[in-house]
Design a protein around this motif. Sequence first.
Motif, short mmCIF file in Angstrom:
data_model
loop_
_atom_site.label_atom_id
_atom_site.label_comp_id
_atom_site.label_asym_id
_atom_site.label_seq_id
_atom_site.Cartn_x
_atom_site.Cartn_y
_atom_site.Cartn_z
N ARG A 528 0.84 -1.21 0.00
CA ARG A 528 0.00 0.00 0.00
C ARG A 528 0.87 1.26 0.00
NH1 ARG A 528 -2.63 -3.19 3.85
NH2 ARG A 528 -1.76 -1.95 5.57
N ALA A 529 2.14 1.10 -0.36
CA ALA A 529 3.05 2.25 -0.40
C ALA A 529 2.68 3.18 -1.54
CB ALA A 529 4.49 1.78 -0.56
N PRO A 530 2.89 4.49 -1.36
CA PRO A 530 2.56 5.44 -2.43
C PRO A 530 3.47 5.27 -3.65
CG PRO A 530 3.70 6.54 -0.61
CD PRO A 530 3.39 5.16 -0.15
N PRO A 531 3.05 5.75 -4.82
CA PRO A 531 3.84 5.59 -6.05
C PRO A 531 5.25 6.16 -5.96
CG PRO A 531 1.62 6.37 -6.55
CD PRO A 531 1.75 6.42 -5.06
N ASP A 532 5.44 7.25 -5.18
CA ASP A 532 6.78 7.85 -5.08
C ASP A 532 7.80 6.88 -4.50
OD1 ASP A 532 5.94 10.16 -6.20
OD2 ASP A 532 5.78 11.30 -4.32
N VAL A 533 7.37 6.06 -3.55
CA VAL A 533 8.28 5.09 -2.95
C VAL A 533 8.67 4.05 -3.99
CG1 VAL A 533 8.50 3.27 -1.22
CG2 VAL A 533 7.40 5.43 -0.62
N TRP A 534 7.70 3.58 -4.76
CA TRP A 534 8.00 2.57 -5.79
C TRP A 534 8.84 3.16 -6.92
CZ3 TRP A 534 8.05 -2.38 -5.34
CH2 TRP A 534 7.26 -2.99 -4.36
N LYS A 535 8.67 4.44 -7.15
CA LYS A 535 9.50 5.10 -8.17
C LYS A 535 10.97 5.07 -7.75
CE LYS A 535 10.04 9.42 -10.74
NZ LYS A 535 9.60 10.82 -10.89
N THR A 536 11.22 5.26 -6.43
CA THR A 536 12.58 5.18 -5.92
C THR A 536 13.12 3.75 -6.02
OG1 THR A 536 12.10 6.97 -4.38
CG2 THR A 536 14.04 5.65 -3.91
N VAL A 537 12.26 2.77 -5.69
CA VAL A 537 12.67 1.37 -5.78
C VAL A 537 13.07 1.01 -7.20
CG1 VAL A 537 11.86 -1.03 -5.57
CG2 VAL A 537 11.25 0.65 -3.82
N LEU A 538 12.37 1.58 -8.17
CA LEU A 538 12.61 1.26 -9.57
C LEU A 538 13.61 2.20 -10.22
CD1 LEU A 538 8.89 0.56 -10.43
CD2 LEU A 538 10.72 -1.12 -10.55
N SER A 539 14.34 2.97 -9.40
CA SER A 539 15.31 3.91 -9.95
C SER A 539 16.39 3.16 -10.71
CB SER A 539 15.94 4.74 -8.82
OG SER A 539 16.53 3.89 -7.87
N PRO A 540 17.01 3.80 -11.73
CA PRO A 540 17.96 3.09 -12.60
C PRO A 540 19.23 2.70 -11.88
CG PRO A 540 17.92 5.44 -13.10
CD PRO A 540 16.80 5.19 -12.15
N HIS A 541 20.07 1.95 -12.62
CA HIS A 541 21.32 1.43 -12.08
C HIS A 541 22.29 2.55 -11.73
CE1 HIS A 541 21.12 -2.98 -13.37
NE2 HIS A 541 19.93 -2.47 -13.56
N ASN A 542 23.18 2.22 -10.78
CA ASN A 542 24.25 3.14 -10.41
C ASN A 542 25.51 2.31 -10.18
OD1 ASN A 542 26.05 4.74 -8.66
ND2 ASN A 542 24.37 6.20 -8.65
N HIS A 543 26.62 2.67 -10.84
CA HIS A 543 27.82 1.83 -10.78
C HIS A 543 28.49 1.86 -9.42
CE1 HIS A 543 27.84 0.67 -14.95
NE2 HIS A 543 27.70 1.93 -15.32
N THR A 544 28.21 2.88 -8.61
CA THR A 544 28.96 3.01 -7.36
C THR A 544 28.40 2.17 -6.23
OG1 THR A 544 27.61 4.92 -6.74
CG2 THR A 544 29.64 5.35 -7.97
N ALA A 545 27.15 1.76 -6.32
CA ALA A 545 26.52 1.00 -5.23
C ALA A 545 25.37 0.18 -5.80
CB ALA A 545 26.02 1.96 -4.16
N LEU A 546 24.86 -0.74 -4.98
CA LEU A 546 23.70 -1.52 -5.41
C LEU A 546 22.48 -0.62 -5.53
CD1 LEU A 546 23.71 -4.89 -3.40
CD2 LEU A 546 23.98 -4.58 -5.85
#
Length: 741
Positions: A528-546
């Motif tokens: 039941r989390a708001p869309p903004d939280v899921w948008k962060t979860v689905l953020s693109p790759h970053n080479h410096t960290a997981l």
Amino acid sequence: MAQFVLEQLSDFRDYTGSQELTELINPNNSKLSNVRLSPDGRHIHVILRKPQVGLVTFDKYERPPLAQNQEKQDLWLTRTVPIVDVLYLDHHNSKDTAVVAVVYENGKAEFWKFREFKSGWHLLQTSDLCNSPRARVVSVCVCSNLIIWCEERPPSESSPALSSARNKLRYCVCRRDFDVEDGAVSLRGVKIALHNNPKFTVTSSGEYVHLLPDLKVKPLLSISKFFLTWSPHLDSFTVSTTCKNIPLKKLSAKESDFKKLVTDCLGYLSALEPPEIYNFSPTACGGLLLLLSTGWLCLLQKDGMLRKVYKLADNCLVQHDTHTSLCIYQDIVALLIGQNLYLIDLNCGRELEKIVLKREGSLYANQAERRTPHLLSETGLFVVAVFEEACKYYQQRSLSSAQLTVDILKKGGRFQAPISLASILRNYLNTGWRQKGLMGSLEAELKALVSLEELKGSLVRGGVKEVEAVCESLVEKEVLRLLSSSELDKEALLYLNSIFSIFPCQAWRAAQAALQLHYNGEGCLSSRAPPDVWKTVLSPHNHTALPVFELLCRSVFHFQPSWLPRFLELTQQQQGSAGLGEGGENNVPLYKRALCILSSLNPDRDQHQDLEVELLLVSGRPNAILQALRILMGRQQWERVTQVAQKFCKQSPLLNKEIFTILLCEVAHHRDLDPYLDLLWTLCPEDFTVITILSLVLKNLPSPSLTIGLLKPLLRKVLQRETKPNAGWPSPLLRPLSLNS
């Protein structure tokens, strides 16, 4: 105006035995070249050579010991045999553990493991690196999963005395594969990569190993006028010299006799006077920085090309006894000559800054901050801060909306932002601005700062349970704050990674709360989390960290592995409803990202394959479904195979055709699917003909064990579709006789 400044990170007081460390690093007691730092900067090793022989290690603990009387196990070694080097074998694995090899001249190697939770260093094992007990190791390095060293092999007593030239070719370069497992280091057999060679200093850079002439003596012979680059992966050697910008030759490493490798180069080299190599530093991506006697700083690229980067002024030319240090930090090269630190743009060779130090130092790389120059000296650890980056850092934390500039930040020769902040806070606490109604806009931020100080006090004064409760609450708030942010930058993502690493249990519970996850016990996971939280979860790759999705997958696997397929399914649903698409680098699908995390965690084989199959199926992608089907067939789980086939054949005609073709070929190979044939025949695609079926069967038939009788129901069904009901077309194919009869 200077854009760089040296900022102190540590005065060694946060390391064990800080007083002894300061004394040992003093130039009067030990050369800086005998100091080694771990890739994360938490361990400092000082190799003792004269008059005492041994190793002293100083450690920085991230957290206090679990019990007040728990003793720390230090790595302090007093030996009679000189130590060649200290190698880190497993520094990518975990923040709280490290495995090192202490290699001795006599070929012995001690393997030690650092465990923070078990208070220090523990000896895993002692092994013999070399085959010969008379061998003497002169240099050693680690390249990927290989330990590589150069050893001297003295002639046997029965051998005739060697000439001076031949006497210099009594060395060989050897390698051993290794694996680091829990509680042990597994070593494979010794392999000789090169023999009949001179004394080489071996140093690794990425997947390459550079074999350099002995830098401690002035080269006299032609064999000292060049150096080799060896690629164990490509199985090749490259011969180079410092006076040519292209390699002399490239050849296969199958020829391991040094004399045969270089014979045709010796005549050419005898007429050359190449500059001497005064110092070097690997670039971590296959290349090598070289400081030459001519004052040139050069970059040897992994393709063998030698590129001139920067020329020291004539009055700054180095001598053999001059202290030097160099290191590369992505696009910046740091070069230390005596007490002068030069920062140079690697791309254009421009001198960015010259910083005069109070004392000599040694440059090193920190794996967490590869872009930033780090320096060790007798007074502590330092970092070269870039003012533009400092502006960004303090702007984010500034109480003022005014734009910070380099001039403002550097005014007075020191950083003003934290001083100003401390001054404001002190007045806030002492004079009670709230009653005066002043600075109302700062009220919320100042309250937060006061709360932070109170939190620090409760952590110091509280008992174990109180500290655990505070940590739980703090982690939950921080995880929720980070996952709710509109955009997670590099620093915030690194911070989130550190939270999951240091507080794994608390972070998992915090993630469940932030995502408002609910598992109904019947295989359904909802949020039941708001869309903004899921948008962060689905953020693109970053080479410096997981990335966040990978962090959560790893946490789910550790604490609720059976949830992993359901979590992937839920994330895919959120991705679709948010219309975010795949996102990330190269548009990697979520199921592939989840599979990558699964493979990196090394669960047991059965659990790994069960989860792999479920993740592939949950993805709903045709290729993934077919891959899962093949895994199940390889495991001979035929009932599960038919269940998957029955479910996904309904997804699309094309997938139905692929699945049925695979299963029909499998039927032709063995009789394990016989109990399920009636079900399989119902899956036959509408456009399959008798000719299609028989052609597939004949192509995949290994023996005459399959009879037409087994195919009779399927062929009858297909024939009924192909012919009219009143045609009465008898077919000899329906007779139960062997296909080979």
